[in-house]
Design a protein around this motif. Structure first.
Motif, PDB file in Angstrom:
ATOM      1  N   SER A  86       0.852  -1.182   0.000  1.00  0.00           N
ATOM      2  CA  SER A  86       0.000   0.000   0.000  1.00  0.00           C
ATOM      3  C   SER A  86       0.892   1.237   0.000  1.00  0.00           C
ATOM      4  O   SER A  86       1.729   1.407   0.885  1.00  0.00           O
ATOM      5  CB  SER A  86      -0.904   0.002   1.243  1.00  0.00           C
ATOM      6  OG  SER A  86      -1.654   1.188   1.314  1.00  0.00           O
ATOM      7  N   GLN A 117       7.413  -1.886   4.285  1.00  0.00           N
ATOM      8  CA  GLN A 117       6.496  -2.976   3.965  1.00  0.00           C
ATOM      9  C   GLN A 117       7.231  -4.210   3.442  1.00  0.00           C
ATOM     10  O   GLN A 117       6.828  -5.342   3.702  1.00  0.00           O
ATOM     11  CB  GLN A 117       5.470  -2.494   2.931  1.00  0.00           C
ATOM     12  CG  GLN A 117       4.517  -1.447   3.491  1.00  0.00           C
ATOM     13  CD  GLN A 117       3.512  -0.985   2.467  1.00  0.00           C
ATOM     14  OE1 GLN A 117       2.525  -1.678   2.205  1.00  0.00           O
ATOM     15  NE2 GLN A 117       3.767   0.184   1.881  1.00  0.00           N
ATOM     16  N   TYR A 164      -0.617   1.676   7.421  1.00  0.00           N
ATOM     17  CA  TYR A 164      -1.110   2.773   6.601  1.00  0.00           C
ATOM     18  C   TYR A 164       0.034   3.763   6.405  1.00  0.00           C
ATOM     19  O   TYR A 164       0.423   4.448   7.359  1.00  0.00           O
ATOM     20  CB  TYR A 164      -2.308   3.446   7.258  1.00  0.00           C
ATOM     21  CG  TYR A 164      -3.443   2.473   7.539  1.00  0.00           C
ATOM     22  CD1 TYR A 164      -4.322   2.120   6.523  1.00  0.00           C
ATOM     23  CD2 TYR A 164      -3.598   1.901   8.797  1.00  0.00           C
ATOM     24  CE1 TYR A 164      -5.363   1.224   6.761  1.00  0.00           C
ATOM     25  CE2 TYR A 164      -4.622   0.997   9.039  1.00  0.00           C
ATOM     26  CZ  TYR A 164      -5.509   0.661   8.025  1.00  0.00           C
ATOM     27  OH  TYR A 164      -6.517  -0.231   8.255  1.00  0.00           O
TER      28      TYR A 164
END
Length: 340
Positions: free
Chosen positions: A8, A97, A129
């Motif tokens: 993301s 990530q 996030y």
């Protein structure tokens, strides 16, 4: 665009592909409210801005010029500090990530294998996030220019000599920019609060500024005159050889152009303007070479002067503004010669 990405990314950053453990990320660099974005020279570190639409239309293999120092390099070398930080934040978001994913894989492989001589790893993941990318908040436009050659619009924050795409600017726009800068400096001093102006006046700042203006206009004409003559006259090098700084000497410069078949600058600007220019050039000479003290040479050039040998010339704001107006007329006459 790489679909089905397991990562993301924050708004403004997209993973566009990967090969093995190498990922390609596109990071947007937003334009400002005027449609421009920053470029920073890797050599002198000064920032200029380019119109975003004009920039997007340029070829991908573009090499840029620093508008100030003329450093020439690949356009990707001209990141500003804020743009670089925005890109690094996108890289950090991806890197975290990737590491997170790696720990998940290790944890899955080692889950339930706590035999002797082995280590059991427990890893608990949670949704991540990414932080928003930092905004670009750089200095707003002060002066915008449109290159007469490539028509690219750009903005500068100081004296410049180059177009970011074409390279070195012609002599004429450089000269007129310099004259505008001299006028802006005069205006800035006169617009100061009275108490500030009083302190600066007592310290001689106003006087020094006026002397600098008179000296600078001669340099502006010298540069434009030399460039114009060499552009207009095919055997210019032969004609100026052995004549020293001829473009600093007003009448000698005019005679040089006439001898090469060009119009007479004295006629082009008019007799009264030429007389005032002669006085300005004479004043520049005594300030540059004699600390402003009048000598016989000055009086020969300015026979109607009320000063005597040994006196020091006194300048004023009005003198400088008149000199700038006269010099602008002379520069226009030089441009007209170049255009013929």
């Amino acid at each position: 665009m790489w679909d089905n990405s397991p990562f993301s990314m924050p708004d403004g950053a997209k993973i566009t592909g990967h090969q093995g453990d190498q990922y390609r990320v596109n990071v947007s660099m937003p334009f400002d409210a005027d449609g421009f974005f920053g470029r920073q020279c890797p050599e002198c570190s000064m920032v200029f801005r380019v119109n975003g639409d004009d920039y997007d239309a340029l070829p991908d293999e573009l090499r840029l010029w620093c508008v100030y120092c003329g450093h020439n390099a690949d356009h990707s070398d001209f990141w500003t500090d804020q743009q670089r930080e925005r890109a690094m934040e996108a890289a950090r978001a991806l890197g975290v990530q990737i590491v997170h994913q790696g720990f998940e894989r290790i944890a899955r492989r080692t889950r339930g294998t706590s035999r002797r001589g082995r280590v059991s790893i427990s890893f608990r993941s949670s949704p991540r996030y990414p932080r928003p990318l930092p905004e670009i908040d750089e200095e707003r436009l002060a002066r915008t220019r449109t290159c007469a050659g490539c028509e690219v619009r750009y903005a500068v924050f100081g004296e410049h000599r180059f177009c970011p795409v074409c390279g070195r600017l012609p002599a004429a726009p450089v000269a007129f920019d310099a004259l505008q800068a001299e006028m802006a400096r005069l205006d800035a001093l006169t617009s100061l609060p009275d108490e500030v102006r009083a302190v600066l006046r007592e310290q001689g700042v106003f006087t020094r500024n006026w002397v600098d203006t008179i000296e600078n206009v001669v340099g502006i004409v010298e540069a434009l005159g030399a460039a114009t003559f060499h552009e207009r006259v095919t055997d210019a090098e032969d004609r100026v050889r052995g004549k020293g700084n001829i473009f600093q000497r007003l009448d000698d410069m005019a005679d040089l152009f006439v001898s090469a078949g060009c119009p007479d600058l004295r006629i082009a600007v008019g007799e009264s303007t030429w007389q005032r220019l002669t006085r300005t050039w004479a004043a520049r000479h005594v300030f540059t070479h004699n600390d402003g003290v009048v000598d016989e040479k000055y009086l020969r050039r300015v026979p109607d002067s009320r000063t005597s040998v040994g006196q020091r010339l006194v300048l004023s704001d009005a003198d400088c503004r008149e000199a700038l107006a006269d010099t602008t007329a002379l520069c226009r006459a030089l441009v007209d010669i170049s255009a013929q």
